[in-house]
Design a protein around this motif. Structure first.
Motif, PDB file in Angstrom:
ATOM      1  N   ASN A 130     153.360 120.938  27.539  1.00 39.41           N
ATOM      2  CA  ASN A 130     151.255 120.890  27.346  1.00 39.41           C
ATOM      3  C   ASN A 130     150.689 119.824  28.367  1.00 39.41           C
ATOM      4  OD1 ASN A 130     152.094 122.188  23.739  1.00 39.41           O
ATOM      5  ND2 ASN A 130     152.022 123.337  25.629  1.00 39.41           N
ATOM      6  N   ILE A 131     151.179 118.984  28.946  1.00 36.17           N
ATOM      7  CA  ILE A 131     150.577 117.906  29.558  1.00 36.17           C
ATOM      8  C   ILE A 131     151.317 117.800  31.024  1.00 36.17           C
ATOM      9  CG2 ILE A 131     151.220 116.276  28.265  1.00 36.17           C
ATOM     10  CD1 ILE A 131     147.369 116.845  28.665  1.00 36.17           C
ATOM     11  N   CYS A 139     145.238 117.693  32.379  1.00 33.17           N
ATOM     12  CA  CYS A 139     145.908 119.279  31.406  1.00 33.17           C
ATOM     13  C   CYS A 139     146.764 120.061  32.590  1.00 33.17           C
ATOM     14  CB  CYS A 139     145.104 120.802  31.479  1.00 33.17           C
ATOM     15  SG  CYS A 139     144.243 120.477  33.099  1.00 33.17           S
ATOM     16  N   THR A 143     149.085 123.525  29.451  1.00 34.32           N
ATOM     17  CA  THR A 143     148.095 122.843  28.211  1.00 34.32           C
ATOM     18  C   THR A 143     147.088 124.090  27.622  1.00 34.32           C
ATOM     19  OG1 THR A 143     147.354 121.486  29.575  1.00 34.32           O
ATOM     20  CG2 THR A 143     146.010 121.150  28.070  1.00 34.32           C
ATOM     21  N   SER A 147     142.319 123.233  24.360  1.00 35.73           N
ATOM     22  CA  SER A 147     142.477 121.267  24.126  1.00 35.73           C
ATOM     23  C   SER A 147     142.095 120.524  24.927  1.00 35.73           C
ATOM     24  CB  SER A 147     144.325 121.268  23.958  1.00 35.73           C
ATOM     25  OG  SER A 147     144.749 121.974  24.990  1.00 35.73           O
ATOM     26  N   SER A 149     142.298 116.826  27.234  1.00 37.57           N
ATOM     27  CA  SER A 149     143.117 116.283  28.370  1.00 37.57           C
ATOM     28  C   SER A 149     142.127 114.828  28.992  1.00 37.57           C
ATOM     29  CB  SER A 149     144.077 117.073  29.133  1.00 37.57           C
ATOM     30  OG  SER A 149     143.189 117.591  30.394  1.00 37.57           O
ATOM     31  N   GLN A 156     139.455 122.991  27.688  1.00 39.80           N
ATOM     32  CA  GLN A 156     140.208 123.350  28.464  1.00 39.80           C
ATOM     33  C   GLN A 156     140.048 124.834  28.281  1.00 39.80           C
ATOM     34  OE1 GLN A 156     141.497 124.673  30.737  1.00 39.80           O
ATOM     35  NE2 GLN A 156     143.770 124.351  31.008  1.00 39.80           N
ATOM     36  N   SER A 160     146.214 129.921  29.485  1.00 41.01           N
ATOM     37  CA  SER A 160     147.094 128.994  29.703  1.00 41.01           C
ATOM     38  C   SER A 160     148.693 129.831  30.526  1.00 41.01           C
ATOM     39  CB  SER A 160     148.414 127.996  28.636  1.00 41.01           C
ATOM     40  OG  SER A 160     148.033 128.827  27.415  1.00 41.01           O
ATOM     41  N   PHE A 212     149.332 113.714  25.200  1.00 36.45           N
ATOM     42  CA  PHE A 212     148.678 114.950  24.614  1.00 36.45           C
ATOM     43  C   PHE A 212     148.298 115.142  22.850  1.00 36.45           C
ATOM     44  CE2 PHE A 212     148.482 119.800  22.164  1.00 36.45           C
ATOM     45  CZ  PHE A 212     148.140 120.117  23.121  1.00 36.45           C
ATOM     46  N   ASN A 216     143.743 115.471  21.019  1.00 35.70           N
ATOM     47  CA  ASN A 216     144.158 116.448  20.281  1.00 35.70           C
ATOM     48  C   ASN A 216     143.881 116.603  18.879  1.00 35.70           C
ATOM     49  OD1 ASN A 216     144.164 118.873  22.977  1.00 35.70           O
ATOM     50  ND2 ASN A 216     145.420 117.595  23.626  1.00 35.70           N
TER      51      ASN A 216
END
Length: 279
Positions: A130-131, A139, A143, A147, A149, A156, A160, A212, A216
């Motif tokens: 996810n990153i 991102c 991502t 969330s 980044s 974000q 996605s 990530f 988060n």
């Protein structure tokens, strides 16, 4: 198949002149994928010289450095183009392409779509954390919306990609999703993908706490693995859930399984037909 078992299997397939321990961060799931790949190749009794591992740029790309197969460490987003050329040149080889989510779906997204459309005989392993892990935590196309980044400090805002849906829509022969937490299932999934015809895509959920998780509110890598344990759901069970209970859950399993011949097989058949007509 050799008589090696346990840790001896790992040692049989590693290049010992490379620097160990590997460069991956503590808690990263990519090392688990490395073990799964080695066990899968071993379980299929494949000769190392018959296996080609093609990798792109990023954390996942480092895995090609450590294994004692034929390996190619390519440019960012272009792993599937190199893999396609190798498979077309020598269809007898087992070609495995390992990529990260940014590598496969951003700069390499066009190649992924067309490799699946062509159904070229490659096994694509997409390690989804996810990153962009190696280049600073930007991102990526996977991502999750909302969330954080380095490039989405306020969250974000874009929807996605769902790797499974993308591979399915593009026409891959085999599409599956596993995680580094469910390692025995992952071993079976990767083994199955390698031995099948056509384009076989396996998304592998692999936590990145360094880039990530910390951003988060995961206190440790263990918390990320606990999230997987809590939310990962076998596909059969997921399909039985009402829509309102599916939110936040991660369906795992085989989503597509077809046996259409790969592009290299169709090309060879055409070549033979044309040669017969010319004789």
């Amino acid at each position: 198949m050799s008589e090696f078992t346990g840790n001896e299997i790992i040692h049989q397939y590693l290049r010992h002149n490379k620097k160990f321990p590997h460069v991956l961060c503590p808690g990263c799931g990519h090392g688990i994928v490395l073990g799964s790949l080695i066990r899968s190749v071993h379980s299929l009794a494949l000769a190392k010289d018959d296996v080609v591992l093609v990798a792109g740029i990023g954390c996942s790309g480092r895995l090609a450095v450590y294994v004692d197969f034929n390996t190619v460490h390519t440019t960012h987003g272009r792993a599937l183009t190199f893999a396609t050329g190798i498979k077309m040149a020598n269809p007898k080889l087992k070609v495995i392409c390992i990529m990260g989510d940014g590598d496969a779906l951003s700069i390499g997204g066009n190649h992924l779509i067309h490799a699946a459309r062509r159904n070229i005989g490659i096994t694509a392993l997409i390690l989804n954390n996810n990153i962009y892990g190696m280049t600073g935590g930007q991102c990526s196309p996977t991502t999750p919306e909302g969330s954080w980044s380095m490039t989405s400090p306020f969250g974000q805002m874009e929807k996605s990609f769902d790797i499974v849906e993308l591979g399915t829509a593009a026409g891959a022969n085999f599409v599956a999703r596993g995680t580094v937490f469910h390692i025995h299932n992952l071993d079976r999934m990767v083994s199955k993908a390698i031995e099948r015809p056509g384009f076989n895509l396996v998304e592998i959920v692999s936590p990145c706490h360094t880039q990530f998780g910390r951003k988060n509110k995961y206190k440790s890598p263990v918390d990320m693995y606990r999230w997987i344990k809590k939310n990962a759901t076998p596909l059969e069970r997921y399909n039985e859930l009402p829509e309102e209970q599916r939110a936040g859950r991660l369906p795992l399993g085989v989503f597509v399984e077809r046996d259409a011949p790969g592009l290299e097989e169709r090309y060879q058949a055409l070549k033979e037909k044309l040669m017969e007509g010319a004789s």
